[in-house]
Design a protein around this motif. Structure first.
Motif, PDB file in Angstrom:
ATOM      1  N   ASN A   2     -47.886  35.741 -86.277  1.00 40.95           N
ATOM      2  CA  ASN A   2     -48.513  36.387 -85.130  1.00 40.95           C
ATOM      3  C   ASN A   2     -47.443  37.017 -84.230  1.00 40.95           C
ATOM      4  OD1 ASN A   2     -49.959  36.741 -82.605  1.00 40.95           O
ATOM      5  ND2 ASN A   2     -49.192  34.722 -82.045  1.00 40.95           N
ATOM      6  N   VAL A   3     -47.573  38.314 -83.982  1.00 37.80           N
ATOM      7  CA  VAL A   3     -46.542  39.026 -83.223  1.00 37.80           C
ATOM      8  C   VAL A   3     -46.688  38.853 -81.709  1.00 37.80           C
ATOM      9  CG1 VAL A   3     -45.507  41.280 -82.743  1.00 37.80           C
ATOM     10  CG2 VAL A   3     -46.103  40.654 -85.087  1.00 37.80           C
ATOM     11  N   PRO A   4     -47.886  39.015 -81.111  1.00 37.88           N
ATOM     12  CA  PRO A   4     -47.942  38.946 -79.641  1.00 37.88           C
ATOM     13  C   PRO A   4     -47.340  37.679 -79.058  1.00 37.88           C
ATOM     14  CG  PRO A   4     -49.996  39.822 -80.497  1.00 37.88           C
ATOM     15  CD  PRO A   4     -49.200  39.375 -81.688  1.00 37.88           C
ATOM     16  N   GLY A   5     -47.650  36.532 -79.644  1.00 39.22           N
ATOM     17  CA  GLY A   5     -47.146  35.279 -79.105  1.00 39.22           C
ATOM     18  C   GLY A   5     -45.636  35.155 -79.145  1.00 39.22           C
ATOM     19  N   GLN A   6     -44.992  35.869 -80.079  1.00 39.63           N
ATOM     20  CA  GLN A   6     -43.536  35.769 -80.182  1.00 39.63           C
ATOM     21  C   GLN A   6     -42.832  36.326 -78.947  1.00 39.63           C
ATOM     22  OE1 GLN A   6     -41.671  36.684 -84.002  1.00 39.63           O
ATOM     23  NE2 GLN A   6     -43.712  36.847 -84.930  1.00 39.63           N
ATOM     24  N   PHE A   7     -43.487  37.228 -78.239  1.00 41.27           N
ATOM     25  CA  PHE A   7     -42.864  37.795 -77.051  1.00 41.27           C
ATOM     26  C   PHE A   7     -42.786  36.784 -75.910  1.00 41.27           C
ATOM     27  CE2 PHE A   7     -43.887  41.863 -79.113  1.00 41.27           C
ATOM     28  CZ  PHE A   7     -42.671  42.510 -78.951  1.00 41.27           C
ATOM     29  N   ALA A   8     -43.489  35.645 -76.054  1.00 45.79           N
ATOM     30  CA  ALA A   8     -43.429  34.605 -75.029  1.00 45.79           C
ATOM     31  C   ALA A   8     -42.312  33.598 -75.271  1.00 45.79           C
ATOM     32  CB  ALA A   8     -44.765  33.866 -74.948  1.00 45.79           C
ATOM     33  N   ILE A   9     -41.672  33.650 -76.423  1.00 45.49           N
ATOM     34  CA  ILE A   9     -40.698  32.620 -76.780  1.00 45.49           C
ATOM     35  C   ILE A   9     -39.495  32.644 -75.840  1.00 45.49           C
ATOM     36  CG2 ILE A   9     -39.047  31.899 -78.547  1.00 45.49           C
ATOM     37  CD1 ILE A   9     -41.142  32.698 -80.656  1.00 45.49           C
ATOM     38  N   GLU A  10     -38.924  33.805 -75.616  1.00 43.00           N
ATOM     39  CA  GLU A  10     -37.748  33.877 -74.741  1.00 43.00           C
ATOM     40  C   GLU A  10     -38.090  33.402 -73.336  1.00 43.00           C
ATOM     41  OE1 GLU A  10     -34.286  37.051 -73.323  1.00 43.00           O
ATOM     42  OE2 GLU A  10     -35.975  37.730 -74.565  1.00 43.00           O
ATOM     43  N   ALA A  11     -39.252  33.809 -72.823  1.00 44.31           N
ATOM     44  CA  ALA A  11     -39.676  33.380 -71.492  1.00 44.31           C
ATOM     45  C   ALA A  11     -39.866  31.872 -71.440  1.00 44.31           C
ATOM     46  CB  ALA A  11     -40.972  34.093 -71.107  1.00 44.31           C
ATOM     47  N   ALA A  12     -40.374  31.289 -72.520  1.00 40.99           N
ATOM     48  CA  ALA A  12     -40.598  29.848 -72.549  1.00 40.99           C
ATOM     49  C   ALA A  12     -39.287  29.072 -72.546  1.00 40.99           C
ATOM     50  CB  ALA A  12     -41.425  29.483 -73.784  1.00 40.99           C
ATOM     51  N   LEU A  13     -38.334  29.514 -73.351  1.00 40.84           N
ATOM     52  CA  LEU A  13     -37.099  28.748 -73.527  1.00 40.84           C
ATOM     53  C   LEU A  13     -36.078  29.013 -72.421  1.00 40.84           C
ATOM     54  CD1 LEU A  13     -36.659  29.016 -77.404  1.00 40.84           C
ATOM     55  CD2 LEU A  13     -37.713  27.191 -76.060  1.00 40.84           C
ATOM     56  N   ASP A  14     -36.155  30.162 -71.777  1.00 41.07           N
ATOM     57  CA  ASP A  14     -35.180  30.510 -70.738  1.00 41.07           C
ATOM     58  C   ASP A  14     -35.768  30.489 -69.331  1.00 41.07           C
ATOM     59  OD1 ASP A  14     -33.373  30.878 -72.764  1.00 41.07           O
ATOM     60  OD2 ASP A  14     -33.619  33.056 -72.854  1.00 41.07           O
ATOM     61  N   GLY A  15     -37.083  30.314 -69.223  1.00 47.39           N
ATOM     62  CA  GLY A  15     -37.731  30.374 -67.926  1.00 47.39           C
ATOM     63  C   GLY A  15     -37.837  29.014 -67.255  1.00 47.39           C
ATOM     64  N   VAL A  16     -38.659  28.956 -66.216  1.00 50.26           N
ATOM     65  CA  VAL A  16     -38.811  27.749 -65.420  1.00 50.26           C
ATOM     66  C   VAL A  16     -39.403  26.619 -66.263  1.00 50.26           C
ATOM     67  CG1 VAL A  16     -41.110  28.475 -64.609  1.00 50.26           C
ATOM     68  CG2 VAL A  16     -39.769  26.846 -63.256  1.00 50.26           C
ATOM     69  N   ASP A  17     -38.958  25.395 -65.999  1.00 52.51           N
ATOM     70  CA  ASP A  17     -39.458  24.199 -66.683  1.00 52.51           C
ATOM     71  C   ASP A  17     -40.796  23.799 -66.054  1.00 52.51           C
ATOM     72  OD1 ASP A  17     -40.000  21.686 -67.689  1.00 52.51           O
ATOM     73  OD2 ASP A  17     -38.212  20.723 -66.872  1.00 52.51           O
ATOM     74  N   THR A  18     -41.876  23.940 -66.815  1.00 54.78           N
ATOM     75  CA  THR A  18     -43.199  23.611 -66.281  1.00 54.78           C
ATOM     76  C   THR A  18     -43.754  22.306 -66.821  1.00 54.78           C
ATOM     77  OG1 THR A  18     -44.336  24.865 -68.022  1.00 54.78           O
ATOM     78  CG2 THR A  18     -43.740  26.056 -65.999  1.00 54.78           C
ATOM     79  N   ILE A  19     -43.078  21.677 -67.786  1.00 55.67           N
ATOM     80  CA  ILE A  19     -43.623  20.459 -68.386  1.00 55.67           C
ATOM     81  C   ILE A  19     -43.120  19.200 -67.684  1.00 55.67           C
ATOM     82  CG2 ILE A  19     -41.824  20.275 -70.157  1.00 55.67           C
ATOM     83  CD1 ILE A  19     -45.579  19.376 -70.514  1.00 55.67           C
ATOM     84  N   THR A  20     -41.868  19.189 -67.232  1.00 57.04           N
ATOM     85  CA  THR A  20     -41.318  17.973 -66.642  1.00 57.04           C
ATOM     86  C   THR A  20     -42.126  17.476 -65.450  1.00 57.04           C
ATOM     87  OG1 THR A  20     -39.084  18.469 -67.438  1.00 57.04           O
ATOM     88  CG2 THR A  20     -39.271  16.960 -65.573  1.00 57.04           C
TER      89      THR A  20
END
Length: 426
Positions: free
Chosen positions: A281-299
């Motif tokens: 799936n291509v659209p979801g891949q554009f969220a990967i960089e934002a997820a790994l380099d962005g703000v921590d929302t799980i802690t």
């Protein structure tokens, strides 16, 4: 003359996946009749009101114009670069984009990795309890799962000596799920180092399912396997579905580490299999960089006051207050795996109990034997509902178990709870 039915693959009869199986089908029938159910069978954050973080949604929206074409079978270059950089920061040796594979969730990548590895009759060491996709994918790729036990009495941690005793000439890989589904166990560094030594000694591929890597509680620490594995071939699996609450986007990744020469043929096999399905799936891949380099929302969700932490607290307290339940408090992931004890456990059948909870209490659980354990006195619940709803669910569970205890000859007084349900008297 009647036409014979279509034959299906014989090995499917060996596959178990009760998480979405018979009980889930019965739940749909009850819902069609107008019943409202509490469905605790799947770790599906979006079904409980969680949303993927806004900055991930925005990353997809901002790039939607570029999502029409196929991409490289291993994934978008910028997505793979972000994953490689993330693994490099946590110590994965030789983490580079050419060793990263993006898939339609970790589930697809588990299947691809086992298909790339196994020949008929090859064995894979799998934990018991396990997430049953691992054993199912091994079977459907003509392998044989060999289960190593993770005892409740040892905090659901495995015994490395027992693991090594199960290695045979046909053993090809060793699976770890850390933090663990279904038990919530988090594996300490010393244990992982001993597992790596076993893999090194017997030339095994390490397969580490780390989809819950950011979900730990209290003093628990997530220890990534690849930095400890060093030159030992290792595949580390992660994704957006749990930590980033984006299950429906179907975005997962696998990172191959260890000695390049030893893993080259395996990496090429994964590349071939990835190419046969064109791309993820291509659209979801554009969220990967934002997820790994962005703000921590799980802690914040996993700390005192956070929703997951308080849901876990509700389950721990309910089990501690029950005369019928024992629990190893989950150190990570999104589940609890209580055991039924005492008089309620006499003649206990986890599937029958799960069916009774569904039919009489409108609660869908997963019986423990679905996770490939030899005992029948456990069940799994997800920690995703609101804490108050989980307290109510466990009041219902206690009511059913109290009836069982009474039937088995020990009278347990019943008192009304504030939810209108019954619970054992303190």
């Amino acid at each position: 003359m009647s036409t014979p039915p279509l034959k299906t693959r014989e090995r499917l009869s060996e596959v178990r996946y009760e998480i979405r199986g018979e009980l889930a089908r019965r739940a749909r029938e009850l819902e069609a009749q107008g019943r409202t159910l509490v469905k605790l069978n799947i770790g599906n954050p979006g079904a409980f009101g969680f949303r993927a973080p806004e900055h991930l949604q925005r990353a997809i929206a901002d790039h939607i114009h570029g999502t029409d074409p196929y991409t490289h079978q291993q994934g978008l270059p910028e997505a793979r670069e972000a994953i490689a950089a993330h693994h490099a920061r946590r110590g994965t040796p030789d983490a580079s984009p050419d060793r990263v594979f993006v898939g339609n969730g970790v589930s697809e990548l588990i299947d691809i990795s086992l298909r790339a590895l196994l020949n008929p009759g090859d064995e894979v060491l799998v934990p018991s309890p396990d997430y049953p996709l691992w054993s199912a994918a091994t079977i459907l790729n003509d392998g044989r799962p060999v289960f190593y036990r993770c005892h409740a009495g040892n905090g659901f941690l495995p015994d490395p000596d027992e693991i090594e005793a199960l290695v045979s000439q046909r053993t090809r890989a060793l699976v770890l799920i850390n933090p663990n589904n279904p038990t919530g166990a988090a594996y300490p560094r010393a244990l992982l180092e001993r597992v790596v030594a076993i893999a090194a000694k017997h030339n095994l591929l390490l397969l580490c399912d780390e989809i819950y890597d950011g979900i730990v509680y209290d003093d628990a620490v997530f220890e990534p396997l690849a930095p400890l594995a060093g030159d030992v071939p290792c595949v580390s699996f992660g994704g957006l579905s749990k930590v980033h609450r984006a299950c429906g986007w179907r975005v997962g990744w696998a990172v191959v580490s260890g000695d390049r020469a030893r893993s080259a043929d395996f990496r090429h096999a994964m590349d071939l299999l990835g190419a046969l399905r064109l791309c993820a799936n291509v659209p979801g891949q554009f969220a990967i960089e934002a997820a790994l380099d962005g703000v921590d929302t799980i802690t914040p969700l996993c700390q005192p006051g956070g929703r997951l932490y308080e849901a876990r607290r509700a389950v721990i307290e309910a089990c501690a207050a029950s005369a019928h339940l024992s629990l190893n408090a989950p150190a990570g992931a999104l589940y609890a795996f209580p055991g039924v004890v005492g008089d309620a456990a006499k003649g206990f059948d986890d599937h029958g109990f799960a069916l009774e909870m569904l039919e009489t209490e409108d609660v869908l659980l997963v019986p423990g034997n679905s996770f490939n354990v030899p005992y029948r006195n456990h069940f799994r619940v997800t920690l995703l509902p609101q804490p108050e709803q989980l307290r109510d669910v466990f009041a219902r569970i206690d009511r059913v178990l109290s009836r069982r205890a009474q039937a088995n000859g020990k009278v347990v007084p019943i008192a009304a709870s504030k939810h209108g349900r019954a619970r054992p008297a303190a």
